[in-house]
Design an enzyme around this catalytic site. Structure first.
Site, PDB file in Angstrom:
ATOM      1  N   CYS A  76      -0.647   0.287  -3.120  1.00 25.26           N
ATOM      2  CA  CYS A  76       0.502  -0.206  -3.109  1.00 25.26           C
ATOM      3  C   CYS A  76       1.107  -0.651  -1.410  1.00 25.26           C
ATOM      4  O   CYS A  76       0.559   0.065  -0.702  1.00 25.26           O
ATOM      5  CB  CYS A  76       0.274   1.918  -3.101  1.00 25.26           C
ATOM      6  SG  CYS A  76       2.524   1.984  -3.064  1.00 25.26           S
ATOM      7  N   CYS A  79       2.508   2.241   0.427  1.00 27.24           N
ATOM      8  CA  CYS A  79       1.637   4.242   1.036  1.00 27.24           C
ATOM      9  C   CYS A  79       0.725   3.636   0.841  1.00 27.24           C
ATOM     10  O   CYS A  79      -0.073   4.193   1.745  1.00 27.24           O
ATOM     11  CB  CYS A  79       2.241   4.683   0.341  1.00 27.24           C
ATOM     12  SG  CYS A  79       1.248   4.565  -1.338  1.00 27.24           S
ATOM     13  N   CYS A 148      -0.127  -5.587 -15.651  1.00 26.50           N
ATOM     14  CA  CYS A 148       0.828  -5.841 -15.607  1.00 26.50           C
ATOM     15  C   CYS A 148       1.499  -5.995 -14.312  1.00 26.50           C
ATOM     16  O   CYS A 148       2.695  -5.387 -14.407  1.00 26.50           O
ATOM     17  CB  CYS A 148       1.167  -7.177 -16.543  1.00 26.50           C
ATOM     18  SG  CYS A 148       2.446  -8.596 -16.062  1.00 26.50           S
TER      19      CYS A 148
END
Length: 162
Positions: A76, A79, A148
Site C-alpha cells: 500500500c 502505509c 483490478c
C-alpha cells in the site's frame, strides 16, 4: 382525498431514495492505521490521495507498475502494508495492474454502488485506503477473480531489496 393523495405521493418519493451514489462507509476506527484527512493530504501525493482516500480511479495504462515482472511484493502506498505478490499478477488488458488473489490478510473488502450497480471494493486492511475492485472475470485456471488495482495506490518492493 387530496390529503390521502399527498401522503401517498410523499411516501412514494421517500421510498425512491436510490442507492446508486451510496457506498459502504468504512470508518477509520476499523483499521489499525488511522490519520486525519489533513495528515493523509500532507503525506500522499495528490494522485495517491485522490485514489487511496477519495476512491478515485487513475487513468488506464498510466501506471509504471503494469511493466513490473520481477519477483517482489506490492505494498500500500499509504502505509506500506503488503497487499499483492508479483507472482499472482497477470496482464488483463484493462490498463490497470491485475492480480488473481491478494496476500492473505493484506486487504479488506467492501461494497461500492457508485456506478448504479454493486461492485466488490478492495481496501488496504491496515489503513483502509481504496485500492480498486474485484471482478469475476480473471483466469479461470486459478481463482477466476481479477483484482483490478490502481497502480498509484501501491509501491513495488523487489524481492532483492526485502
Amino acid at each position: 382525498m387530496k390529503k390521502i393523495f399527498l401522503v401517498l405521493c410523499t411516501a412514494l418519493l421517500a421510498s425512491c431514495n436510490g442507492n446508486a451514489q451510496k457506498t459502504e462507509k468504512k470508518g477509520s476506527e476499523n483499521f489499525p492505521v488511522t490519520k486525519t484527512d489533513a495528515e493523509w493530504k500532507a503525506e500522499l501525493s495528490s494522485d495517491e490521495y485522490a485514489v487511496l482516500r477519495k476512491a478515485a480511479t487513475e487513468r488506464p495504462f498510466s501506471s509504471d507498475l503494469l511493466k513490473v515482472n520481477e519477483a517482489g511484493t506490492f505494498v500500500c502506498a499509504a502505509c506500506g502494508n503488503p497487499v499483492y505478490e508479483e507472482q499472482y499478477k497477470f496482464d488483463s488488458g484493462t490498463g490497470w495492474p491485475s492480480f488473481d488473489r491478494a496476500i492473505e490478510g493484506g486487504v479488506a473488502y467492501g461494497r461500492d454502488s457508485k456506478l448504479g450497480y454493486e461492485r466488490q471494493e478492495v481496501h488496504c486492511a491496515n489503513c483502509g485506503g481504496h485500492l480498486g475492485h474485484v471482478f469475476n472475470d480473471g483466469p479461470t485456471e486459478t481463482t477466476g477473480k481479477r483484482h483490478c488495482i490502481n497502480g498509484v495506490a501501491m509501491d513495488f518492493k523487489p524481492e532483492s531489496e526485502q
